[in-house]
Design a protein around this motif. Structure first.
Motif, PDB file in Angstrom:
ATOM      1  N   TYR A 173       0.813  -1.211   0.057  1.00 15.48           N
ATOM      2  CA  TYR A 173      -0.091  -0.084  -0.049  1.00 15.48           C
ATOM      3  C   TYR A 173       0.818   1.358  -0.021  1.00 15.48           C
ATOM      4  O   TYR A 173       0.180   2.290  -0.004  1.00 15.48           O
ATOM      5  CB  TYR A 173      -0.908   0.044   1.155  1.00 15.48           C
ATOM      6  N   GLY A 174       2.189   1.075  -0.021  1.00 16.45           N
ATOM      7  CA  GLY A 174       3.073   2.346   0.036  1.00 16.45           C
ATOM      8  C   GLY A 174       2.838   3.224   1.428  1.00 16.45           C
ATOM      9  O   GLY A 174       3.198   4.259   1.077  1.00 16.45           O
ATOM     10  N   GLU A 175       2.286   2.550   2.620  1.00 17.14           N
ATOM     11  CA  GLU A 175       1.956   3.353   3.549  1.00 17.14           C
ATOM     12  C   GLU A 175       3.222   3.374   4.771  1.00 17.14           C
ATOM     13  O   GLU A 175       3.740   2.181   4.840  1.00 17.14           O
ATOM     14  CB  GLU A 175       0.797   3.514   3.991  1.00 17.14           C
ATOM     15  N   VAL A 176       3.323   4.221   5.463  1.00 17.33           N
ATOM     16  CA  VAL A 176       4.260   4.067   6.906  1.00 17.33           C
ATOM     17  C   VAL A 176       3.116   4.332   7.857  1.00 17.33           C
ATOM     18  O   VAL A 176       2.209   4.945   8.007  1.00 17.33           O
ATOM     19  CB  VAL A 176       5.210   5.182   6.928  1.00 17.33           C
ATOM     20  N   PRO A 177       3.712   3.904   9.043  1.00 22.71           N
ATOM     21  CA  PRO A 177       4.901   2.899   9.348  1.00 22.71           C
ATOM     22  C   PRO A 177       4.961   1.630   8.764  1.00 22.71           C
ATOM     23  O   PRO A 177       3.968   0.857   8.679  1.00 22.71           O
ATOM     24  CB  PRO A 177       5.079   2.908  10.745  1.00 22.71           C
ATOM     25  N   ALA A 178       6.209   1.071   8.495  1.00 25.27           N
ATOM     26  CA  ALA A 178       6.171  -0.323   8.072  1.00 25.27           C
ATOM     27  C   ALA A 178       7.833  -0.759   8.752  1.00 25.27           C
ATOM     28  O   ALA A 178       8.667  -0.119   8.673  1.00 25.27           O
ATOM     29  CB  ALA A 178       6.717  -0.372   6.621  1.00 25.27           C
ATOM     30  N   LEU A 179       7.954  -2.341   8.818  1.00 22.35           N
ATOM     31  CA  LEU A 179       8.814  -2.629   9.672  1.00 22.35           C
ATOM     32  C   LEU A 179       9.277  -3.649   8.630  1.00 22.35           C
ATOM     33  O   LEU A 179       8.530  -4.485   8.336  1.00 22.35           O
ATOM     34  CB  LEU A 179       8.526  -3.247  11.014  1.00 22.35           C
ATOM     35  N   VAL A 180      10.845  -4.056   8.565  1.00 20.14           N
ATOM     36  CA  VAL A 180      11.393  -5.220   8.060  1.00 20.14           C
ATOM     37  C   VAL A 180      12.163  -5.981   8.946  1.00 20.14           C
ATOM     38  O   VAL A 180      13.011  -5.245   9.350  1.00 20.14           O
ATOM     39  CB  VAL A 180      11.997  -4.712   6.614  1.00 20.14           C
ATOM     40  N   ASP A 181      12.284  -6.912   9.334  1.00 22.67           N
ATOM     41  CA  ASP A 181      13.006  -7.625  10.280  1.00 22.67           C
ATOM     42  C   ASP A 181      13.446  -9.258   9.552  1.00 22.67           C
ATOM     43  O   ASP A 181      12.511 -10.117   9.399  1.00 22.67           O
ATOM     44  CB  ASP A 181      12.060  -8.154  11.540  1.00 22.67           C
ATOM     45  N   ARG A 182      14.461  -8.887   8.887  1.00 23.53           N
ATOM     46  CA  ARG A 182      15.281 -10.136   8.105  1.00 23.53           C
ATOM     47  C   ARG A 182      14.127 -10.434   6.870  1.00 23.53           C
ATOM     48  O   ARG A 182      13.840  -9.419   6.221  1.00 23.53           O
ATOM     49  CB  ARG A 182      15.193 -11.321   8.849  1.00 23.53           C
ATOM     50  N   ASP A 183      13.461 -11.420   6.812  1.00 28.30           N
ATOM     51  CA  ASP A 183      12.626 -11.831   5.686  1.00 28.30           C
ATOM     52  C   ASP A 183      10.994 -11.336   5.971  1.00 28.30           C
ATOM     53  O   ASP A 183      10.388 -11.663   5.077  1.00 28.30           O
ATOM     54  CB  ASP A 183      12.738 -13.304   5.333  1.00 28.30           C
ATOM     55  N   LEU A 184      11.020 -10.986   7.233  1.00 29.70           N
ATOM     56  CA  LEU A 184       9.548 -10.467   7.494  1.00 29.70           C
ATOM     57  C   LEU A 184       9.137  -9.102   7.260  1.00 29.70           C
ATOM     58  O   LEU A 184      10.018  -8.110   7.861  1.00 29.70           O
ATOM     59  CB  LEU A 184       9.506 -10.761   8.815  1.00 29.70           C
ATOM     60  N   ALA A 185       8.203  -8.607   6.495  1.00 31.94           N
ATOM     61  CA  ALA A 185       7.868  -7.317   6.126  1.00 31.94           C
ATOM     62  C   ALA A 185       6.355  -7.157   6.865  1.00 31.94           C
ATOM     63  O   ALA A 185       5.606  -7.950   6.577  1.00 31.94           O
ATOM     64  CB  ALA A 185       7.671  -7.061   4.895  1.00 31.94           C
ATOM     65  N   LEU A 186       6.322  -6.248   7.618  1.00 29.98           N
ATOM     66  CA  LEU A 186       4.953  -5.911   8.309  1.00 29.98           C
ATOM     67  C   LEU A 186       4.596  -4.408   8.193  1.00 29.98           C
ATOM     68  O   LEU A 186       5.221  -3.644   7.991  1.00 29.98           O
ATOM     69  CB  LEU A 186       5.035  -6.334   9.865  1.00 29.98           C
ATOM     70  N   PHE A 187       3.340  -4.178   8.130  1.00 30.65           N
ATOM     71  CA  PHE A 187       2.603  -2.770   8.187  1.00 30.65           C
ATOM     72  C   PHE A 187       1.308  -2.888   9.061  1.00 30.65           C
ATOM     73  O   PHE A 187       1.140  -3.895   9.396  1.00 30.65           O
ATOM     74  CB  PHE A 187       2.662  -2.379   6.973  1.00 30.65           C
ATOM     75  N   GLU A 188       0.739  -1.572   9.038  1.00 29.21           N
ATOM     76  CA  GLU A 188      -0.323  -1.238   9.982  1.00 29.21           C
ATOM     77  C   GLU A 188       0.332  -1.042  11.412  1.00 29.21           C
ATOM     78  O   GLU A 188       0.949  -2.097  12.070  1.00 29.21           O
ATOM     79  CB  GLU A 188      -1.375  -2.509  10.004  1.00 29.21           C
ATOM     80  N   PRO A 189       0.017  -0.138  11.969  1.00 28.55           N
ATOM     81  CA  PRO A 189       0.617   0.491  13.393  1.00 28.55           C
ATOM     82  C   PRO A 189       0.520  -0.497  14.366  1.00 28.55           C
ATOM     83  O   PRO A 189       1.254  -0.954  15.195  1.00 28.55           O
ATOM     84  CB  PRO A 189       0.116   1.681  13.533  1.00 28.55           C
ATOM     85  N   GLY A 190      -0.705  -0.983  14.494  1.00 28.65           N
ATOM     86  CA  GLY A 190      -1.246  -1.880  15.664  1.00 28.65           C
ATOM     87  C   GLY A 190      -0.451  -3.400  15.482  1.00 28.65           C
ATOM     88  O   GLY A 190       0.033  -3.723  16.685  1.00 28.65           O
ATOM     89  N   VAL A 191      -0.265  -3.833  14.311  1.00 31.09           N
ATOM     90  CA  VAL A 191       0.208  -4.915  14.193  1.00 31.09           C
ATOM     91  C   VAL A 191       1.758  -4.860  14.432  1.00 31.09           C
ATOM     92  O   VAL A 191       2.393  -5.752  15.248  1.00 31.09           O
ATOM     93  CB  VAL A 191       0.196  -5.428  12.588  1.00 31.09           C
ATOM     94  N   LEU A 192       2.477  -3.869  14.170  1.00 28.36           N
ATOM     95  CA  LEU A 192       3.555  -3.341  14.350  1.00 28.36           C
ATOM     96  C   LEU A 192       4.042  -3.525  16.004  1.00 28.36           C
ATOM     97  O   LEU A 192       5.036  -3.763  16.369  1.00 28.36           O
ATOM     98  CB  LEU A 192       4.341  -2.207  13.732  1.00 28.36           C
ATOM     99  N   LEU A 193       3.242  -2.601  16.565  1.00 27.58           N
ATOM    100  CA  LEU A 193       3.401  -2.626  18.119  1.00 27.58           C
ATOM    101  C   LEU A 193       3.369  -4.130  18.798  1.00 27.58           C
ATOM    102  O   LEU A 193       3.996  -4.324  19.613  1.00 27.58           O
ATOM    103  CB  LEU A 193       2.343  -1.689  18.715  1.00 27.58           C
ATOM    104  N   GLU A 194       2.262  -4.743  18.467  1.00 24.82           N
ATOM    105  CA  GLU A 194       2.157  -6.139  18.881  1.00 24.82           C
ATOM    106  C   GLU A 194       3.418  -6.971  18.551  1.00 24.82           C
ATOM    107  O   GLU A 194       3.857  -7.813  19.483  1.00 24.82           O
ATOM    108  CB  GLU A 194       0.958  -6.819  18.520  1.00 24.82           C
TER     109      GLU A 194
END
Length: 204
Positions: free
Chosen positions: A51-72
């Motif tokens: 979706y091209g939105e921030v925040p987004a997180l990359v941890d090795r091969d894992l990519a995550l987005f959506e603020p609530g998901v990132l916090l959890e």
């Protein structure tokens, strides 16, 4: 992007990005912060979030987005210090606070900052935010953090909003002293100071 390095795509002025940076700072997690100002969408971000939105997180091969998901995810990936209580009931209460912060306050912040809205609509959101925060201020008198003796994810969601009150044109009255005292204590904490981008430091 370096291999095996935690990376966070973050808008340096956005309160949703700020909450993720605050969790990282509370947990003393070193991450590569990639600034993505509003309106920009580098190719690396699209790889992490379609979706091209921030925040987004990359941890090795894992990519995550959506603020609530990132916090959890950060809470589970880096459990110490804990930002959720141990007991299920207390954890549920913090998650409920996070939900209410989003519905009651973040939605109004987003409305105030939305240039597509009319001046009247933005002023209504500004007044509603002012009145809501003023009315709830007494609950901050009993605990050093938001209904808690220790910082939680709820604080990490709320404090970026409170930091932006001058930018939003919201000035709390003296009758909101418990909330103002909470803000003063929380803003002075090293983790909060470490979470601020240069752009956010200029907001106050």
């Amino acid at each position: 992007m370096a291999a095996n390095r935690l990376a966070c795509f973050s808008d340096p002025a956005n309160h949703y990005s700020h909450r993720v940076r605050l969790v990282l700072a509370e947990k003393s997690v070193t991450a590569h912060i990639i600034d993505v100002p509003a309106g920009q969408c580098p190719a690396e971000l699209l790889e992490a979030n379609p979706y091209g939105e921030v925040p987004a997180l990359v941890d090795r091969d894992l990519a995550l987005f959506e603020p609530g998901v990132l916090l959890e995810y950060l809470e589970e990936r880096y459990p110490h210090p804990a930002l959720l209580p141990s007991y299920p009931l207390a954890r549920a209460n913090v998650r409920l606070l996070m939900h209410r912060i989003q519905r009651d306050w973040c939605a109004k912040v987003d409305a105030i900052l939305d240039p597509s809205r009319s001046d009247e609509a933005r002023e209504q959101a500004r007044q509603a935010l002012h009145d809501s925060l003023t009315s709830i201020a007494p609950v901050f008198a009993g605990k050093p953090f938001f209904l808690s003796d220790e910082p939680t994810l709820a604080d990490c969601c709320l404090l970026p909003v409170l930091w932006r009150l001058p930018l939003l044109g919201v000035e709390l009255p003296r009758t909101a002293k418990p909330l103002l005292d909470y803000m003063e204590r929380a803003f002075a904490r090293p983790a909060f100071q470490a979470s601020l981008s240069n752009q956010e430091r200029e907001m106050r």
